[in-house]
Design a protein around this motif. Sequence first.
Motif, mmCIF file in Angstrom:
data_model
loop_
_atom_site.group_PDB
_atom_site.id
_atom_site.type_symbol
_atom_site.label_atom_id
_atom_site.label_comp_id
_atom_site.label_asym_id
_atom_site.label_seq_id
_atom_site.Cartn_x
_atom_site.Cartn_y
_atom_site.Cartn_z
ATOM 1 N N TYR A 159 19.933 14.247 -1.772
ATOM 2 C CA TYR A 159 20.434 13.188 -0.895
ATOM 3 C C TYR A 159 19.374 12.101 -0.688
ATOM 4 O O TYR A 159 19.705 10.932 -0.535
ATOM 5 N N CYS A 173 21.423 16.267 6.099
ATOM 6 C CA CYS A 173 22.532 16.397 5.136
ATOM 7 C C CYS A 173 22.797 17.820 4.647
ATOM 8 O O CYS A 173 23.955 18.196 4.498
ATOM 9 N N TYR A 209 19.600 9.872 -3.741
ATOM 10 C CA TYR A 209 20.757 8.986 -3.613
ATOM 11 C C TYR A 209 20.464 7.856 -2.623
ATOM 12 O O TYR A 209 20.754 6.688 -2.881
ATOM 13 N N SER A 210 19.890 8.220 -1.479
ATOM 14 C CA SER A 210 19.641 7.236 -0.427
ATOM 15 C C SER A 210 18.578 6.222 -0.826
ATOM 16 O O SER A 210 18.713 5.028 -0.545
ATOM 17 N N CYS A 215 11.610 4.252 4.867
ATOM 18 C CA CYS A 215 11.653 5.473 4.056
ATOM 19 C C CYS A 215 11.543 6.722 4.916
ATOM 20 O O CYS A 215 12.206 7.735 4.639
ATOM 21 N N LEU A 261 27.287 6.103 -0.367
ATOM 22 C CA LEU A 261 26.094 5.691 -1.117
ATOM 23 C C LEU A 261 26.474 5.125 -2.486
ATOM 24 O O LEU A 261 25.891 4.136 -2.942
ATOM 25 N N CYS A 302 18.076 12.420 5.768
ATOM 26 C CA CYS A 302 18.417 13.321 4.657
ATOM 27 C C CYS A 302 18.129 14.782 4.996
ATOM 28 O O CYS A 302 18.705 15.676 4.376
ATOM 29 N N ILE A 344 14.879 7.385 6.335
ATOM 30 C CA ILE A 344 15.753 7.966 5.303
ATOM 31 C C ILE A 344 15.436 9.445 5.110
ATOM 32 O O ILE A 344 16.343 10.280 5.014
ATOM 33 N N ALA A 389 20.077 3.745 -3.232
ATOM 34 C CA ALA A 389 20.889 2.772 -2.491
ATOM 35 C C ALA A 389 20.001 1.787 -1.735
ATOM 36 O O ALA A 389 20.270 0.582 -1.706
ATOM 37 N N ALA A 390 18.911 2.279 -1.146
ATOM 38 C CA ALA A 390 17.985 1.396 -0.425
ATOM 39 C C ALA A 390 17.310 0.421 -1.379
ATOM 40 O O ALA A 390 17.120 -0.757 -1.055
ATOM 41 N N ILE A 410 29.447 11.047 2.428
ATOM 42 C CA ILE A 410 28.067 10.590 2.226
ATOM 43 C C ILE A 410 27.883 10.081 0.797
ATOM 44 O O ILE A 410 27.368 8.977 0.568
ATOM 45 N N GLU A 411 28.287 10.881 -0.178
ATOM 46 C CA GLU A 411 28.087 10.486 -1.576
ATOM 47 C C GLU A 411 28.920 9.263 -1.931
ATOM 48 O O GLU A 411 28.453 8.382 -2.647
#
Length: 199
Positions: free
Chosen positions: A48, A93, A51-52, A83, A150, A90, A86, A55-56, A146-147
């Motif tokens: 996760y 998650c 993924y995050s 970060c 993102l 995460c 994030i 996206a960031a 969530i997925e």
Amino acid sequence: AVMQHLAVCDLLTSCIYTLSLIGHVSDWQALKEFLSGVGMYVFLWSLYGSYSFTAALTTIKLLTIKYPFHARLWTKHTAHLLCAIIWVLCLLCPIPYQLYTTLGSDVYELVKDWEDLSYEDYIDFMQKNLKLKKLSLLKVWFEIVIELLLLLLVIFTSAWLIYEAYKVLRQRGNRIRREGLLTVIATAVVFTISVLPGL
């Protein structure tokens, strides 16, 4: 700074994959127990996180092109603070997955001795099984939301990034550099391909 954190996520994921391979090849019970508990949590946390951070990264690129003067005010401290947020988010998650597997193992222990179940154990089994079904739905919906969020964020910001880059370069009369556009497109495509099977 985001790229460094993304690299740490990928390193964690590859370490868990390596330990998992060693655990499957060897007959080391302690490693298998670690992988089913803490190892799975760390794997999902880093997944996760990956993924995050992707996206960031696409969002920061878009904001840098859209608001270039504001982007100069961002410091490394601000990037590391983002970060850190994030990383903490995460950490939350994998919790539905861990709750699901813990309750699932409790239900399995009750089912294993099905013939010897007392009435109280049967009631306990039915209650835990109902909780397990509800938790299963929560886990699946949580993962999908969530997925999917993102994934949509990466696709949306990548498309907007290409549009803004094309618009800015067209106004200046410069030619669009293929390498930059191909990097943005490749990031969006590879991210989409890696996330879609999990949905």
